[in-house]
Design an enzyme around this catalytic site. Structure first.
Site, PDB file in Angstrom:
ATOM      1  CE1 TYR A 145      -8.765 -11.976  -2.764  1.00 46.30           C
ATOM      2  CE2 TYR A 145      -6.463 -11.419  -3.126  1.00 46.30           C
ATOM      3  CZ  TYR A 145      -7.765 -11.471  -3.585  1.00 46.30           C
ATOM      4  OH  TYR A 145      -8.066 -11.044  -4.865  1.00 46.30           O
ATOM      5  NE  ARG A 186     -10.813  -3.302  -4.486  1.00 45.24           N
ATOM      6  CZ  ARG A 186     -11.388  -4.154  -5.316  1.00 45.24           C
ATOM      7  NH1 ARG A 186     -10.646  -4.945  -6.061  1.00 45.24           N
ATOM      8  NH2 ARG A 186     -12.701  -4.236  -5.407  1.00 45.24           N
ATOM      9  CB  SER A 189     -12.087   3.306  -4.555  1.00 42.15           C
ATOM     10  OG  SER A 189     -11.475   2.261  -3.855  1.00 42.15           O
ATOM     11  CG  PHE A 191      -5.125   7.832  -3.525  1.00 38.39           C
ATOM     12  CD1 PHE A 191      -5.095   7.789  -2.133  1.00 38.39           C
ATOM     13  CD2 PHE A 191      -3.982   7.448  -4.222  1.00 38.39           C
ATOM     14  CE1 PHE A 191      -3.943   7.352  -1.452  1.00 38.39           C
ATOM     15  CE2 PHE A 191      -2.827   7.018  -3.548  1.00 38.39           C
ATOM     16  CZ  PHE A 191      -2.821   6.971  -2.164  1.00 38.39           C
ATOM     17  N   GLY A 207       4.892   5.610   0.506  1.00 40.39           N
ATOM     18  CA  GLY A 207       4.310   5.732  -0.839  1.00 40.39           C
ATOM     19  C   GLY A 207       5.247   5.283  -1.944  1.00 40.39           C
ATOM     20  NE  ARG A 211      -0.058  -3.439  -4.334  1.00 44.23           N
ATOM     21  CZ  ARG A 211       0.854  -3.409  -3.356  1.00 44.23           C
ATOM     22  NH1 ARG A 211       2.100  -3.055  -3.631  1.00 44.23           N
ATOM     23  NH2 ARG A 211       0.545  -3.757  -2.131  1.00 44.23           N
ATOM     24  N   PRO A 272       2.881  -5.812   0.177  1.00 44.56           N
ATOM     25  CG  PRO A 272       1.977  -7.351  -1.320  1.00 44.56           C
ATOM     26  CD  PRO A 272       1.595  -6.395  -0.233  1.00 44.56           C
ATOM     27  CD  GLN A 274       9.972  -5.162  -6.365  1.00 45.49           C
ATOM     28  OE1 GLN A 274      10.412  -4.171  -6.927  1.00 45.49           O
ATOM     29  NE2 GLN A 274      10.699  -6.252  -6.215  1.00 45.49           N
TER      30      GLN A 274
HETATM   31  P1  NAD Z   1     -15.684  -7.441  -5.510  1.00 47.30           P
HETATM   32  O1  NAD Z   1     -15.555  -7.535  -4.044  1.00 47.30           O
HETATM   33  O2  NAD Z   1     -16.237  -6.186  -6.099  1.00 47.30           O
HETATM   34  O3  NAD Z   1     -16.569  -8.633  -6.076  1.00 47.30           O
HETATM   35  C1  NAD Z   1     -16.639  -9.899  -5.479  1.00 47.30           C
HETATM   36  C2  NAD Z   1     -18.065 -10.388  -5.601  1.00 47.30           C
HETATM   37  O4  NAD Z   1     -18.158 -11.702  -5.032  1.00 47.30           O
HETATM   38  C3  NAD Z   1     -19.053  -9.497  -4.835  1.00 47.30           C
HETATM   39  O5  NAD Z   1     -20.191  -9.273  -5.630  1.00 47.30           O
HETATM   40  C4  NAD Z   1     -19.385 -10.320  -3.591  1.00 47.30           C
HETATM   41  O6  NAD Z   1     -20.641 -10.017  -3.054  1.00 47.30           O
HETATM   42  C5  NAD Z   1     -19.282 -11.740  -4.146  1.00 47.30           C
HETATM   43  N1  NAD Z   1     -18.991 -12.746  -3.128  1.00 47.30           N
HETATM   44  C6  NAD Z   1     -18.042 -12.704  -2.161  1.00 47.30           C
HETATM   45  N2  NAD Z   1     -18.067 -13.824  -1.426  1.00 47.30           N
HETATM   46  C7  NAD Z   1     -19.063 -14.605  -1.934  1.00 47.30           C
HETATM   47  C8  NAD Z   1     -19.588 -15.872  -1.590  1.00 47.30           C
HETATM   48  N3  NAD Z   1     -19.102 -16.586  -0.553  1.00 47.30           N
HETATM   49  N4  NAD Z   1     -20.626 -16.356  -2.318  1.00 47.30           N
HETATM   50  C9  NAD Z   1     -21.139 -15.641  -3.351  1.00 47.30           C
HETATM   51  N5  NAD Z   1     -20.677 -14.427  -3.720  1.00 47.30           N
HETATM   52  C10 NAD Z   1     -19.657 -13.920  -3.020  1.00 47.30           C
HETATM   53  O7  NAD Z   1     -14.249  -7.753  -6.112  1.00 47.30           O
HETATM   54  P2  NAD Z   1     -13.708  -7.658  -7.605  1.00 47.30           P
HETATM   55  O8  NAD Z   1     -12.659  -6.625  -7.640  1.00 47.30           O
HETATM   56  O9  NAD Z   1     -14.831  -7.577  -8.560  1.00 47.30           O
HETATM   57  O10 NAD Z   1     -12.989  -9.076  -7.738  1.00 47.30           O
HETATM   58  C11 NAD Z   1     -13.618 -10.153  -8.397  1.00 47.30           C
HETATM   59  C12 NAD Z   1     -12.676 -11.342  -8.422  1.00 47.30           C
HETATM   60  O11 NAD Z   1     -11.463 -10.990  -9.080  1.00 47.30           O
HETATM   61  C13 NAD Z   1     -12.293 -11.846  -7.038  1.00 47.30           C
HETATM   62  O12 NAD Z   1     -12.229 -13.257  -7.064  1.00 47.30           O
HETATM   63  C14 NAD Z   1     -10.913 -11.267  -6.814  1.00 47.30           C
HETATM   64  O13 NAD Z   1     -10.148 -12.067  -5.954  1.00 47.30           O
HETATM   65  C15 NAD Z   1     -10.357 -11.271  -8.234  1.00 47.30           C
HETATM   66  N6  NAD Z   1      -9.314 -10.237  -8.379  1.00 47.30           N
HETATM   67  C16 NAD Z   1      -9.650  -8.918  -8.447  1.00 47.30           C
HETATM   68  C17 NAD Z   1      -8.640  -7.966  -8.560  1.00 47.30           C
HETATM   69  C18 NAD Z   1      -8.936  -6.492  -8.664  1.00 47.30           C
HETATM   70  O14 NAD Z   1      -7.992  -5.695  -8.684  1.00 47.30           O
HETATM   71  N7  NAD Z   1     -10.173  -6.054  -8.746  1.00 47.30           N
HETATM   72  C19 NAD Z   1      -7.295  -8.371  -8.598  1.00 47.30           C
HETATM   73  C20 NAD Z   1      -7.014  -9.726  -8.508  1.00 47.30           C
HETATM   74  C21 NAD Z   1      -8.029 -10.653  -8.415  1.00 47.30           C
HETATM   75  N1  UDP Z   2      -2.672   2.248  -0.023  1.00 46.39           N
HETATM   76  C1  UDP Z   2      -2.385   3.557   0.362  1.00 46.39           C
HETATM   77  N2  UDP Z   2      -3.409   4.358   0.765  1.00 46.39           N
HETATM   78  C2  UDP Z   2      -4.700   3.932   0.778  1.00 46.39           C
HETATM   79  C3  UDP Z   2      -4.994   2.604   0.377  1.00 46.39           C
HETATM   80  C4  UDP Z   2      -3.941   1.780  -0.003  1.00 46.39           C
HETATM   81  O1  UDP Z   2      -1.219   3.979   0.351  1.00 46.39           O
HETATM   82  O2  UDP Z   2      -5.587   4.738   1.133  1.00 46.39           O
HETATM   83  C5  UDP Z   2      -1.561   1.387  -0.486  1.00 46.39           C
HETATM   84  C6  UDP Z   2      -1.504   0.007   0.145  1.00 46.39           C
HETATM   85  O3  UDP Z   2      -0.782   0.058   1.363  1.00 46.39           O
HETATM   86  C7  UDP Z   2      -0.790  -0.782  -0.939  1.00 46.39           C
HETATM   87  C8  UDP Z   2      -1.283  -0.133  -2.243  1.00 46.39           C
HETATM   88  O4  UDP Z   2      -1.767   1.147  -1.866  1.00 46.39           O
HETATM   89  O5  UDP Z   2       0.601  -0.597  -0.846  1.00 46.39           O
HETATM   90  C9  UDP Z   2      -2.370  -0.911  -2.950  1.00 46.39           C
HETATM   91  O6  UDP Z   2      -3.381  -1.191  -1.993  1.00 46.39           O
HETATM   92  P1  UDP Z   2      -4.761  -1.895  -2.407  1.00 46.39           P
HETATM   93  O7  UDP Z   2      -5.466  -2.203  -1.135  1.00 46.39           O
HETATM   94  O8  UDP Z   2      -5.467  -1.075  -3.427  1.00 46.39           O
HETATM   95  O9  UDP Z   2      -4.320  -3.221  -3.180  1.00 46.39           O
HETATM   96  P2  UDP Z   2      -3.334  -4.454  -2.800  1.00 46.39           P
HETATM   97  O10 UDP Z   2      -2.472  -4.063  -1.625  1.00 46.39           O
HETATM   98  O11 UDP Z   2      -4.227  -5.592  -2.482  1.00 46.39           O
HETATM   99  O12 UDP Z   2      -2.538  -4.627  -4.035  1.00 46.39           O
END
Ligand code: NAD
Ligand code: UDP
Length: 311
Positions: A145, A186, A189, A191, A207, A211, A272, A274
């Site tokens: 990723y 994530r 969701s 918690f 903990g 973030r 990560p 922080q």
């Molecule tokens: P999500 O998983 O809910 O949405 C991703 C969407 O992309 C889904 O509808 C999935 O079906 C579609 N998808 C995945 N692979 C595909 C493919 N090969 N072809 C067509 N569709 C595909 O995630 P999200 O939280 O809505 O994230 C959306 C974007 O924002 C992503 O690119 C993610 O990396 C970026 N992003 C999100 C967060 C966040 O906290 N939500 C943080 C940083 C970056």
């Molecule tokens: N995390 C946690 N309990 C959970 C899910 C995640 O403590 O049930 C922690 C995880 O280890 C990370 C932080 O929460 O330190 C954020 O995780 P998330 O997967 O939401 O996002 P990302 O790590 O991609 O920022």
């Protein structure tokens, strides 16, 4: 005339909120998704609307369309989902972005990439400004990723230099809100669902890792401003209010009024420690900053999950 927008990943969490905003603004929207983590019910309200089209397609395959703007969000965002098939995740970021940039070049569209704070990896600089180059493992379980998004950013800038393709790069930090999947793994969701179901809240590690959580409405406003702005980026979009995962668990538990224990589970590899966005650039170039506090944003998110679990 209404602009024609292609939203890849439009049936996902962020994509569907973006589709709502574009439709409400009177624009034309083509929503493209392979439904890996997206759902038709997220955009069901627009199916049948004359300005809305839905295409089942995988961005790793090329596609020909006539559009003015491409909002390239397709990619699973939850570690559980992007680690399910890491090779596919890397393909989605590289080939998917390559295909969408090729389309943008051919039709002269502007492309916005949904990049991520994960390009900073486990950061040694805190908070993270856009100028920080990151500390990212190339071999760990998050690399598909993190490195995928890094090469996607690189492709955007090379298309810009070689072909004058108009690109916008948003580095999105952890975002939450209604329409996250209940089982997407994530932390927000997890918690909320655990507390609503009367189960212990699972802290990975002690903990104390942090973030910075941004409410979805704020994030979408920032993304729209970046697309419209005369700025390529990368621009950090996130809420600078940093919070430890333990404090988040306590807040969710208090808001749901659930007297539940916090349990400790092993830390995932390469988690990560922080993360906090420096958002000076977004403030200056987009006149944007988040307005919704964590306590305020958790309210509608909890309401959403309560209704989703009831049904
Ligand atoms: P999500 O998983 O809910 O949405 C991703 C969407 O992309 C889904 O509808 C999935 O079906 C579609 N998808 C995945 N692979 C595909 C493919 N090969 N072809 C067509 N569709 C595909 O995630 P999200 O939280 O809505 O994230 C959306 C974007 O924002 C992503 O690119 C993610 O990396 C970026 N992003 C999100 C967060 C966040 O906290 N939500 C943080 C940083 C970056
Ligand atoms: N995390 C946690 N309990 C959970 C899910 C995640 O403590 O049930 C922690 C995880 O280890 C990370 C932080 O929460 O330190 C954020 O995780 P998330 O997967 O939401 O996002 P990302 O790590 O991609 O920022």
């Amino acid at each position: 005339m209404a602009l024609c927008n292609l939203v890849t990943g439009g049936a996902g969490f962020l994509g569907s909120h973006l589709v709502d905003r574009l439709m409400e603004a009177g624009e034309e929207v083509i929503c493209l998704d392979n439904y890996f983590t997206g759902r038709k019910q997220n955009i069901a309200q627009w199916i049948g609307h004359s300005r809305f089209e839905l295409i089942r397609h995988d961005v790793t395959e090329p596609i020909r369309l006539e559009v003015d703007r491409i909002w390239h969000l397709a990619c699973p965002a939850s570690p559980v989902h992007y680690q399910f098939n890491p090779i596919k995740t890397a393909k989605t970021s590289f080939l998917g972005t390559y295909n969408m940039l090729g389309l943008a070049r051919r039709v002269g569209a502007r492309l916005l990439l949904a990049s991520t704070s994960e390009v900073y990896g486990d950061p040694e600089v805190h908070p993270q400004p856009e100028s920080y180059h990151g500390s990212v493992s190339t071999t760990g379980i998050r690399s598909c990723y993190d490195e995928g998004k890094r090469i996607a950013e690189t492709l955007c800038f090379d298309y810009r230099r070689m072909h004058d393709t108009e690109v916008r790069v948003a580095r999105i930090f952890n975002t939450y809100g209604p329409r996250m999947l209940a089982d997407d793994g994530r932390v927000v969701s997890n918690f909320i669902v655990q507390a609503l179901q009367g189960r212990p809240l699972t802290l990975y590690g002690d903990g104390h890792q942090s973030r910075s959580f941004c409410y979805v409405d704020d994030l979408i406003e920032g993304v729209i401003r970046l697309m419209d702005a005369d700025a390529t980026g990368p621009v950090n979009l996130g809420n600078p209010a940093e919070c430890s995962i333990r404090v988040l668990a306590e807040l969710v538990r208090d808001l749901i009024q659930a007297d539940l224990p916090l349990t400790s589970q092993p830390s995932p590899e390469d988690d990560p420690l922080q993360r906090q966005p420096a958002i000076d650039l977004a403030r200056q170039t987009l006149a944007w900053e988040p307005k919704v506090s964590l306590a305020e944003g958790l309210g509608p998110t909890i309401d959403y999950f309560r209704a989703a679990l009831d049904s």
